[in-house]
Design a protein around this motif. Structure first.
Motif, PDB file in Angstrom:
ATOM      1  N   ALA A 220     -11.781   3.486   2.511  1.00 47.52           N
ATOM      2  CA  ALA A 220     -10.822   3.958   3.841  1.00 47.52           C
ATOM      3  C   ALA A 220     -10.817   5.576   4.565  1.00 47.52           C
ATOM      4  O   ALA A 220     -10.452   5.282   5.147  1.00 47.52           O
ATOM      5  CB  ALA A 220      -9.929   3.039   4.149  1.00 47.52           C
TER       6      ALA A 220
ATOM      7  N   ASP B 133       0.926  -1.086  -0.262  1.00 49.06           N
ATOM      8  CA  ASP B 133       0.035   0.382  -0.121  1.00 49.06           C
ATOM      9  C   ASP B 133       0.652   1.560   0.089  1.00 49.06           C
ATOM     10  O   ASP B 133       0.904   2.530  -0.475  1.00 49.06           O
ATOM     11  CB  ASP B 133      -0.782  -0.217   1.365  1.00 49.06           C
ATOM     12  CG  ASP B 133      -2.080  -0.739   0.693  1.00 49.06           C
ATOM     13  OD1 ASP B 133      -2.337  -1.399   0.072  1.00 49.06           O
ATOM     14  OD2 ASP B 133      -2.388  -1.809   2.177  1.00 49.06           O
TER      15      ASP B 133
ATOM     16  N   ARG C 100      -7.636  -3.018  -6.418  1.00 47.54           N
ATOM     17  CA  ARG C 100      -8.421  -3.071  -5.361  1.00 47.54           C
ATOM     18  C   ARG C 100      -7.869  -3.005  -4.627  1.00 47.54           C
ATOM     19  O   ARG C 100      -8.474  -1.866  -3.625  1.00 47.54           O
ATOM     20  CB  ARG C 100      -8.592  -5.031  -5.592  1.00 47.54           C
ATOM     21  CG  ARG C 100      -9.195  -5.471  -6.018  1.00 47.54           C
ATOM     22  CD  ARG C 100      -8.671  -7.361  -5.272  1.00 47.54           C
ATOM     23  NE  ARG C 100      -7.642  -7.555  -5.524  1.00 47.54           N
ATOM     24  CZ  ARG C 100      -6.676  -8.381  -6.206  1.00 47.54           C
ATOM     25  NH1 ARG C 100      -7.760  -8.306  -7.208  1.00 47.54           N
ATOM     26  NH2 ARG C 100      -5.683  -8.517  -6.297  1.00 47.54           N
ATOM     27  N   ARG C 101      -6.261  -2.866  -4.004  1.00 47.38           N
ATOM     28  CA  ARG C 101      -5.999  -2.295  -3.048  1.00 47.38           C
ATOM     29  C   ARG C 101      -6.143  -0.107  -3.288  1.00 47.38           C
ATOM     30  O   ARG C 101      -6.848   0.056  -1.821  1.00 47.38           O
ATOM     31  CB  ARG C 101      -4.598  -1.852  -3.255  1.00 47.38           C
ATOM     32  CG  ARG C 101      -4.131  -3.432  -2.634  1.00 47.38           C
ATOM     33  CD  ARG C 101      -2.191  -4.090  -2.473  1.00 47.38           C
ATOM     34  NE  ARG C 101      -2.640  -5.168  -1.875  1.00 47.38           N
ATOM     35  CZ  ARG C 101      -1.427  -5.089  -0.793  1.00 47.38           C
ATOM     36  NH1 ARG C 101      -1.308  -3.951   0.119  1.00 47.38           N
ATOM     37  NH2 ARG C 101      -1.591  -6.593  -0.817  1.00 47.38           N
TER      38      ARG C 101
ATOM     39  N   ASP D 270      -8.976   0.681  -4.423  1.00 48.74           N
ATOM     40  CA  ASP D 270     -10.219   1.121  -4.440  1.00 48.74           C
ATOM     41  C   ASP D 270     -10.302   0.903  -2.531  1.00 48.74           C
ATOM     42  O   ASP D 270     -11.095   1.647  -1.607  1.00 48.74           O
ATOM     43  CB  ASP D 270     -10.842  -0.005  -4.779  1.00 48.74           C
ATOM     44  CG  ASP D 270     -11.196   0.194  -6.558  1.00 48.74           C
ATOM     45  OD1 ASP D 270     -10.847   0.992  -7.155  1.00 48.74           O
ATOM     46  OD2 ASP D 270     -11.497  -1.103  -7.133  1.00 48.74           O
ATOM     47  N   ARG D 271      -9.670   0.202  -2.027  1.00 47.50           N
ATOM     48  CA  ARG D 271      -9.944  -0.272  -0.754  1.00 47.50           C
ATOM     49  C   ARG D 271      -9.188   1.233   0.381  1.00 47.50           C
ATOM     50  O   ARG D 271      -9.906   1.577   0.984  1.00 47.50           O
ATOM     51  CB  ARG D 271      -8.931  -1.289  -0.024  1.00 47.50           C
ATOM     52  CG  ARG D 271      -9.168  -1.637   1.591  1.00 47.50           C
ATOM     53  CD  ARG D 271      -8.291  -2.945   1.487  1.00 47.50           C
ATOM     54  NE  ARG D 271      -7.429  -2.292   2.389  1.00 47.50           N
ATOM     55  CZ  ARG D 271      -6.085  -2.664   1.798  1.00 47.50           C
ATOM     56  NH1 ARG D 271      -6.200  -3.728   0.924  1.00 47.50           N
ATOM     57  NH2 ARG D 271      -4.878  -1.813   1.964  1.00 47.50           N
TER      58      ARG D 271
END
Length: 151
Positions: free
Chosen positions: A45, A6, A37-38, A40-41
């Protein structure tokens, strides 16, 4: 909370948010699907809050920037709320910060030139509610203005 992957994504992303997912993934050493995906996460958050255009206001003819340190009349119970609500409506106020201490707020104001600033000061700034004291600081140079974080 954040993995090393990340952090790698964020390091590259904040330097060039216009990178496509494939290029960003390549620089971070991961697959495009993992990168997407990361991202988006991290957006979900609230780690990545926004992508935005940063416009050089000088290129639009604004040559003057003034910081106004403002102390409010705190005997008025809604002084902060009313001041901030009114200051938000002044288009040339590009930033509002609040503080604890002797100074309550700082406004960053831009103007085309000193005559324009003087007109703004008299017609918009001095009309803001609940001002007890105001101090103007003329910007001379911006030494550092960087939103890149050490991740």
């Amino acid at each position: 909370m954040l993995t090393d992957t990340d952090r790698r994504i964020l390091r590259h992303y904040q330097h060039d948010p216009m990178l496509g997912p494939a290029d960003l993934a390549d620089r971070a050493g991961i697959t495009p699907a993992t990168c997407a995906r990361r991202l988006d996460r991290m957006q979900a958050a609230g780690i990545i809050r926004a992508n935005r255009a940063v416009i050089d206001w000088r290129a639009l003819g604004y040559e003057v920037e003034v910081s106004l340190r403002i102390t409010l009349d705190k005997t008025q119970p809604r002084a902060f709320d009313e001041f901030i609500a009114t200051a938000r409506n002044v288009p040339e106020v590009i930033e509002i910060q609040t503080f604890l201490g002797r100074v309550d707020l700082r406004l960053s104001v831009i103007a085309r030139d000193m005559a324009h600033y003087q007109q703004l000061y008299r017609s918009a700034i001095l009309d803001l509610p609940h001002i007890a004291d105001i101090e103007a600081l003329m910007h001379v140079a911006r030494i550092k203005s960087d939103e890149v974080l050490p991740v």
